[in-house]
Design an enzyme around this catalytic site. Structure first.
Site, PDB file in Angstrom:
ATOM      1  N   GLU A  46      -8.499 -62.642  -4.624  1.00  0.00           N
ATOM      2  CA  GLU A  46      -8.291 -63.535  -3.484  1.00  0.00           C
ATOM      3  C   GLU A  46      -8.014 -64.962  -3.948  1.00  0.00           C
ATOM      4  O   GLU A  46      -8.762 -65.529  -4.753  1.00  0.00           O
ATOM      5  CB  GLU A  46      -9.526 -63.538  -2.578  1.00  0.00           C
ATOM      6  N   LYS A 137      -5.735 -64.663   5.987  1.00  0.00           N
ATOM      7  CA  LYS A 137      -7.115 -64.250   6.265  1.00  0.00           C
ATOM      8  C   LYS A 137      -7.517 -64.629   7.683  1.00  0.00           C
ATOM      9  O   LYS A 137      -7.394 -65.780   8.099  1.00  0.00           O
ATOM     10  CB  LYS A 137      -8.051 -64.897   5.246  1.00  0.00           C
ATOM     11  N   CYS A 171     -11.361 -60.392   1.015  1.00  0.00           N
ATOM     12  CA  CYS A 171     -12.796 -60.696   0.916  1.00  0.00           C
ATOM     13  C   CYS A 171     -13.581 -60.133   2.108  1.00  0.00           C
ATOM     14  O   CYS A 171     -13.517 -58.951   2.385  1.00  0.00           O
ATOM     15  CB  CYS A 171     -12.961 -62.204   0.760  1.00  0.00           C
TER      16      CYS A 171
END
Length: 318
Positions: A46, A137, A171
Site C-alpha cells: 500500500e 481507498k 489495507c
C-alpha cells in the site's frame, strides 16, 4: 505456459521514503528481477510510492495548524503520483515489455479532484502495459485521514488474468465485508490485499479472506526501518527522535483457497517472494462453498455498488 497456473511475485520492499522518482526506480528493479523468474503478476504494498505517512504518529500530526506537519504534507503531495501527467508511464512500458501484470500501491494526486489532495490508490496495470483500474481507498484509517482523502467505488473492479480473476483492496478495506463481497460477486478468485507493512495486519485476515471466499489471497506489505529515512527528509531529526527501530516489519504472505498457508508471513527481509498458483484448487474448494454461487441467496440479500468516479464538477455543454 499453462493458462491454468499463474506465477506471482510479492515485492516486499521499503520505499525511498517520500521520493517518487527513486521509489519508482526501485519498483522497476523488482519488476526486472521478477521477470527473470518468469513472474506473470507482481504486487507491491500500500502506498509504497512514495511511502506511508509515518510522520503523523511521530510529529503530533493531529495538532492544529502545526508548521512541521503542514510542511511534511506539502512535501508528500509534491512526491505523490499524478497518473494524468505520466508518472507511471515508465512502469507501464516495463510491464508491456516483460508481459507482466502489476498491482502497485501509490499515493495518487489526481487532477480530476483538483490536483491538490492525495489518495491511497491501488493501480492495476495489465500485461500489455495498460492501466485498467485505479482504486482509491474508500476510507483512510485513523491518522491517515489527516493526509489522505476518502475515495470512491470506481475502482472496485476485477480483471481476467489467464484463467484467474483478480481484484484488490487497500489495507483495512479488507476488513470491510461489502467491498470484499463486491469483488467476490464479480468473479474474483485471486484476491490482492496490500498493506503498509506488519504481520499484525496480515497473519489473521489473509487466511480468513481465503477461507471466506475460497480464493487465493496475496497479502503484500512494505518494510520500513529507522535507517530507511533519507537524509533529505524534511524535519528528519524530529521524526527520528520519536521513531521506533522498525516501523513496518513486512509480513507478506499467501493463503490458498482452503485458507491454509502457501507462504507464511515473511518478516523484515526485502525482496520478491515467488509462488505458482494452480487454478484447479479454486474449483476444488468451491465444491462445498461458493459465496456468490451455490451458497448464496440473491433473492434474500443483494449488494448495490456505485462505481461512478466522484467529482465536485459536472461540466455540461462542452
Amino acid at each position: 505456459m499453462s493458462k491454468n497456473t499463474l506465477n506471482v511475485a510479492l515485492a516486499q520492499i521499503s520505499p525511498v521514503w517520500l521520493n517518487k522518482e527513486a521509489t519508482l526506480a526501485k519498483v522497476a528493479v523488482q519488476m526486472e528481477e521478477a521477470a527473470k523468474e518468469r513472474a506473470e503478476l507482481i504486487v507491491f504494498g500500500e502506498g509504497v510510492v512514495p511511502g506511508y505517512p509515518f510522520w503523523l504518529a511521530l510529529t503530533g500530526g493531529a495538532e492544529w495548524n502545526k508548521d512541521v506537519v503542514k510542511e511534511l504534507h506539502a512535501h508528500y503531495v509534491r512526491n505523490a503520483v499524478c497518473i494524468e501527467e505520466g508518472d507511471l508511464d515508465g512502469i507501464c512500458e516495463l510491464a508491456a515489455k516483460r508481459k507482466m501484470a502489476v498491482y502497485l500501491g501509490i499515493i495518487e494526486r489526481p487532477l480530476d479532484r483538483g490536483g491538490h489532495s492525495v489518495y491511497a490508490s491501488l493501480v492495476y496495470i495489465d500485461a500489455n502495459g495498460k492501466i485498467q483500474s485505479v482504486h482509491r481507498k474508500l476510507q483512510p484509517t485513523y491518522d491517515e485521514r489527516l493526509t489522505w482523502s476518502p475515495g470512491d467505488g470506481h475502482g472496485l473492479r476485477t480483471h481476467r488474468l489467464k484463467d484467474f480473476t483478480v481484484g484488490g483492496l487497500n489495507c483495512w478495506e479488507n476488513w470491510m465485508p461489502l467491498p470484499r463481497a463486491s469483488l467476490y460477486a464479480q468473479g474474483e478468485n485471486l484476491h490482492v490485499a496490500v498493506w503498509p507493512g506488519s504481520d499484525h495486519n496480515t497473519k489473521d485476515i489473509t487466511r480468513f479472506i481465503a477461507r471466506e471466499s475460497r480464493s487465493y489471497v496475496l497479502s503484500v506489505s512494505a518494510t520500513m526501518t529507522k535507517d530507511d529515512f533519507p537524509e533529505s527528509t524534511p524535519h528528519l531529526d524530529e521524526i527520528l527522535r520519536n521513531a521506533p527501530d522498525v516501523l513496518a516489519n513486512g509480513g507478506s504472505c499467501i493463503a490458498g483457497p482452503d485458507g491454509e498457508w502457501l507462504v507464511e508471513p515473511v518478516m523484515i527481509d526485502e525482496g520478491n517472494i515467488y509462488q505458482t498458483l494452480d487454478f484447479d484448487r479454486i474449483y476444488e474448494e468451491r465444491q462445498n462453498f461458493d459465496p456468490v454461487g451455490h451458497y448464496s441467496r440473491p433473492d434474500v440479500t443483494k449488494l448495490i455498488v456505485n462505481r461512478e468516479r466522484q467529482s465536485t464538477l459536472n461540466l455540461e455543454g462542452d
